[in-house]
Scaffold this motif. Structure first.
Motif, mmCIF file in Angstrom:
data_model
loop_
_atom_site.group_PDB
_atom_site.id
_atom_site.type_symbol
_atom_site.label_atom_id
_atom_site.label_comp_id
_atom_site.label_asym_id
_atom_site.label_seq_id
_atom_site.Cartn_x
_atom_site.Cartn_y
_atom_site.Cartn_z
ATOM 1 N N PRO A 156 0.794 -1.237 0.000
ATOM 2 C CA PRO A 156 0.000 0.000 0.000
ATOM 3 C C PRO A 156 0.822 1.281 0.000
ATOM 4 C CG PRO A 156 0.085 -0.898 2.206
ATOM 5 C CD PRO A 156 0.801 -1.888 1.325
ATOM 6 N N ALA A 157 2.145 1.165 0.167
ATOM 7 C CA ALA A 157 2.994 2.369 0.230
ATOM 8 C C ALA A 157 3.373 2.822 -1.177
ATOM 9 C CB ALA A 157 4.236 2.094 1.073
ATOM 10 N N TYR A 158 2.389 3.232 -1.962
ATOM 11 C CA TYR A 158 2.658 3.646 -3.338
ATOM 12 C C TYR A 158 3.662 4.792 -3.385
ATOM 13 C CZ TYR A 158 -1.720 1.082 -4.223
ATOM 14 O OH TYR A 158 -2.700 0.118 -4.285
ATOM 15 N N PHE A 159 3.621 5.670 -2.405
ATOM 16 C CA PHE A 159 4.480 6.849 -2.417
ATOM 17 C C PHE A 159 5.965 6.505 -2.338
ATOM 18 C CE2 PHE A 159 3.830 5.817 1.984
ATOM 19 C CZ PHE A 159 4.999 6.181 2.644
ATOM 20 N N MET A 160 6.283 5.280 -1.926
ATOM 21 C CA MET A 160 7.681 4.852 -1.850
ATOM 22 C C MET A 160 8.220 4.413 -3.212
ATOM 23 S SD MET A 160 8.736 5.088 1.326
ATOM 24 C CE MET A 160 10.142 3.977 1.422
ATOM 25 N N ARG A 161 7.361 4.332 -4.219
ATOM 26 C CA ARG A 161 7.772 3.785 -5.518
ATOM 27 C C ARG A 161 8.260 4.851 -6.493
ATOM 28 N NH1 ARG A 161 8.236 0.214 -2.383
ATOM 29 N NH2 ARG A 161 6.391 -0.892 -1.635
ATOM 30 N N TYR A 162 8.269 6.123 -6.064
ATOM 31 C CA TYR A 162 8.717 7.199 -6.942
ATOM 32 C C TYR A 162 9.269 8.337 -6.088
ATOM 33 C CZ TYR A 162 4.112 8.926 -5.506
ATOM 34 O OH TYR A 162 3.014 9.312 -4.764
ATOM 35 N N PRO A 163 10.215 9.112 -6.613
ATOM 36 C CA PRO A 163 10.697 10.281 -5.877
ATOM 37 C C PRO A 163 9.674 11.406 -5.978
ATOM 38 C CG PRO A 163 11.795 10.140 -7.991
ATOM 39 C CD PRO A 163 10.949 8.904 -7.873
ATOM 40 N N GLU A 164 9.597 12.219 -4.955
ATOM 41 C CA GLU A 164 8.635 13.325 -4.973
ATOM 42 C C GLU A 164 8.858 14.251 -6.157
ATOM 43 O OE1 GLU A 164 7.095 15.256 -1.340
ATOM 44 O OE2 GLU A 164 8.673 14.133 -0.294
ATOM 45 N N PRO A 215 -2.671 16.359 -4.577
ATOM 46 C CA PRO A 215 -1.936 15.755 -3.459
ATOM 47 C C PRO A 215 -1.984 14.232 -3.543
ATOM 48 C CG PRO A 215 -4.069 16.511 -2.710
ATOM 49 C CD PRO A 215 -3.941 16.983 -4.126
ATOM 50 N N ASP A 216 -0.875 13.598 -3.192
ATOM 51 C CA ASP A 216 -0.804 12.143 -3.250
ATOM 52 C C ASP A 216 -0.741 11.561 -1.846
ATOM 53 O OD1 ASP A 216 1.640 13.342 -2.874
ATOM 54 O OD2 ASP A 216 2.789 11.835 -3.969
ATOM 55 N N CYS A 217 -1.252 10.380 -1.705
ATOM 56 C CA CYS A 217 -1.276 9.708 -0.404
ATOM 57 C C CYS A 217 0.151 9.390 0.021
ATOM 58 C CB CYS A 217 -2.103 8.420 -0.484
ATOM 59 S SG CYS A 217 -2.249 7.551 1.090
ATOM 60 N N ARG A 218 0.589 9.952 1.135
ATOM 61 C CA ARG A 218 1.954 9.756 1.631
ATOM 62 C C ARG A 218 1.963 8.820 2.833
ATOM 63 N NH1 ARG A 218 5.161 11.085 -2.197
ATOM 64 N NH2 ARG A 218 6.843 11.154 -0.669
ATOM 65 N N ILE A 237 -5.443 7.343 -5.540
ATOM 66 C CA ILE A 237 -5.319 7.206 -6.997
ATOM 67 C C ILE A 237 -4.161 8.044 -7.520
ATOM 68 C CG2 ILE A 237 -6.474 7.697 -9.198
ATOM 69 C CD1 ILE A 237 -9.132 7.034 -7.774
ATOM 70 N N ASN A 238 -3.998 9.243 -6.979
ATOM 71 C CA ASN A 238 -2.883 10.094 -7.408
ATOM 72 C C ASN A 238 -1.547 9.414 -7.142
ATOM 73 O OD1 ASN A 238 -4.621 12.101 -8.235
ATOM 74 N ND2 ASN A 238 -4.337 13.393 -6.430
ATOM 75 N N ALA A 239 -1.405 8.841 -5.958
ATOM 76 C CA ALA A 239 -0.154 8.149 -5.624
ATOM 77 C C ALA A 239 0.063 6.957 -6.549
ATOM 78 C CB ALA A 239 -0.180 7.695 -4.166
ATOM 79 N N TYR A 240 -0.997 6.202 -6.795
ATOM 80 C CA TYR A 240 -0.868 5.042 -7.687
ATOM 81 C C TYR A 240 -0.479 5.485 -9.094
ATOM 82 C CZ TYR A 240 -1.800 0.693 -10.088
ATOM 83 O OH TYR A 240 -1.654 -0.446 -10.856
ATOM 84 N N ASP A 241 -1.118 6.524 -9.599
ATOM 85 C CA ASP A 241 -0.793 7.006 -10.941
ATOM 86 C C ASP A 241 0.645 7.499 -11.022
ATOM 87 O OD1 ASP A 241 -3.285 6.348 -11.821
ATOM 88 O OD2 ASP A 241 -4.074 8.394 -11.865
#
Length: 548
Positions: free
Chosen positions: A390-398, A405-408, A421-425
């Motif tokens: 579930p930690a999508y935000f760890m898969r890309y640099p900011e 806004p993306d789920c952090r 969805i933003n974080a996943y995209d």
């Protein structure tokens, strides 16, 4: 009759609860409070017939009682009850939070997951909920005194408890047997959501199959493999990069037609061949990855068959290729069990691993190195972390996050649906960056011919129908978990050498593809001749100079 006096009550407490009474209380607690998903499905199936629903629930509750009586005699009672409460509380949390099923493949995925992945699931909400519904009741259970029968009395008490429990199961079922038998036969998801039964059964199946797997004799595959004329009649090595994606669903992939352009770099290239409407073999990595490397189709695939046969990498290695598997995920999934594989090295690109876990950009310097040093035909398999949650935000640099806004957080409850969805995209934006970067490097190589294939292992649910993540049994999985992106890129020198017509591939890309085609298409793309290749499942068959 007068109520017991305080002295009498204290005496009862000192003497303890009867064995059967504690099991009855435990079974009632598990059934009533730790089977949320079961109750939701039960009430949907019996909408408007509360009495029938309660009758079936009572039968299943009696089944829990039977389980406790059967495996928890005498002093084993509390340890067994404690374990079942903890199992049920944990499974109930994951079922209600993510909408997943605890089946054999979920058990396998859990045991094979990395520490980095598993820690993202350990959130404050998980600790609190499992603590309150599982750990706290177990602590209370341990304080409850129990009246233990003498050993000689256990000889009749144990079988009596089992018989009574079994009789309760049968009795409740036969109050409306015709209806209940029909419901249980036609709605497997109901009992797959029952805890602790579903989890215990899945663990038992896992252990049984793992034991059986260790005794399977491996049959050789493609012993007749030979290099085709285009491959052998050249002094220039071939470097083929096979990206095995992770958890990327086609529904959010820009090339598939998603409303957001999540693949801008790939879309800007006219030489990328994208195959829409591609389906996966499974909904978890432990199924899809072995399946796509096996010669078996989804309908024929089983874990036993997979282990009873060599796979794609064995055939390609036998043909003289240097097969390398580099992993940024949960390992090779036994695909490389007869060859070597390795994890990525953070020192290749410290910036890609600055957050403590490496993004897939870590593969780009590896590709540079292989292109520079390759002296022979090479298959480079890169197992991505992709869009793993579930930690999508760890898969890309900011710095490369385009949708905000993306789920952090790994706790979805902390975020809105749109933030998730933003974080996943953004994870797909990162995949686009890596894949396009790989193509750019491959296209500039002068000393080797180059080509690339990318396919994701399975998709992902992002809250549709209350379901998150992936792993639902395939027969009931939504399309977003089985519809995956699939693309091919062929270098100019590769096309000239191997005589594969890109225009032809483009014209056939809508014909329908699946992971069943990976094994056979890779043999075709590498110009390897063997009876193991099925031309009907090879995307190059109609488009190759020596098709057949």
């Amino acid at each position: 009759m007068q109520d017991p006096t305080p002295e009498t009550r204290n005496t009862m407490l000192r003497n303890g609860l009867p064995h059967f009474a504690l099991n009855l209380a435990g079974a009632t607690y598990i059934m009533a409070l730790l089977n949320t998903a079961f109750w939701q499905r039960l009430m949907t199936l019996f909408e408007g017939d509360l009495l029938a629903a309660i009758g079936l629930a009572a039968a299943v509750g009696a089944l829990t009682l039977l389980l406790l009586e059967l495996i928890g005699p005498s002093v084993l009672q509390k340890p067994v009850l404690a374990v079942l409460i903890l199992i049920s509380a944990s499974a109930n949390y994951f079922q209600t939070t993510f909408g997943v099923f605890i089946d054999e493949e979920m058990v396998r995925s859990t045991l094979e997951t990395t520490v980095a992945e598993s820690r993202h699931l350990i959130t404050a909400s998980m600790v609190l909920k499992i603590g309150l519904t599982g750990v706290l009741p177990v602590l209370i259970l341990w304080k409850i005194p129990v009246r233990r029968a003498r050993v000689i009395h256990q000889l009749w008490r144990y079988p009596l408890g089992v018989v009574v429990s079994f009789a309760l199961v049968i009795g409740f079922l036969f109050t409306n047997y015709k209806t209940y038998s029909s419901v249980l036969r036609e709605n497997h998801a109901l009992m797959q959501s029952y805890q602790p039964g579903a989890t215990l059964l899945s663990v038992a199946k896992f252990i049984k199959n793992e034991y059986a797997t260790g005794r399977i004799e491996v049959a050789p595959l493609g012993e007749d493999v030979a290099q085709g004329a285009q491959l052998s009649n050249s002094d220039k090595p071939l470097v083929f990069v096979l990206f095995v994606g992770e958890t990327t669903r086609a529904a959010n992939f820009g090339l598939e037609g998603y409303e957001r352009n999540t693949t801008p770099n790939l879309a800007a290239r006219e030489d990328v061949i994208y195959f829409p409407n591609t389906t996966s073999c499974g909904t978890v990595t432990t199924v899809s990855v072995p399946c796509m490397f096996s010669p078996f189709s989804q309908d024929d695939y089983s874990r036993d068959q997979y282990f009873a046969s060599e796979n794609l990498v064995d055939v390609i290695s036998r043909a003289g290729f240097d097969v390398q598997w580099w992993d940024n995920n949960t390992g090779d999934q036994t695909v490389m069990q007869r060859l070597d594989w390795a994890k990525v090295d953070a020192t290749w690109d410290p910036d890609a691993c600055a957050a403590g876990e490496c993004t897939d950009a870590i593969f780009l310097p590896l590709i540079d190195q292989v292109l520079e040093t390759a002296t022979g035909n090479t298959l480079l398999i890169l197992h991505m972390i992709g869009s793993h949650g579930p930690a999508y935000f760890m898969r890309y640099p900011e710095s490369r996050a385009q949708f905000t806004p993306d789920c952090r957080s790994a706790e979805f409850a902390d975020c809105t649906d749109q933030e998730i969805i933003n974080a996943y995209d953004n994870t797909i934006i990162e995949a686009d960056y890596v894949l396009a970067g790989a193509i750019e490097r491959l296209s500039q190589a002068q000393n080797v011919d180059t080509a690339m294939l990318y396919i994701s292992d399975h998709g992902e649910s992002l809250g549709e129908g209350g379901v998150f993540l992936h792993g639902l049994p395939r027969f009931m999985a939504p399309d977003v978990q089985t519809h995956v992106p699939f693309l091919v890129w062929l270098g100019q020198s590769y096309q000239s050498r191997f005589g594969i017509d890109q225009t032809c591939l483009e014209s056939n890309r809508n014909s329908g593809t699946s992971q069943d085609m990976v094994f056979h298409s890779m043999l075709g793309l590498l110009n390897l001749d063997t009876e193991a290749r099925n031309p009907r499942l090879d995307i190059t068959t109609a488009c190759s100079a020596d098709a057949g």
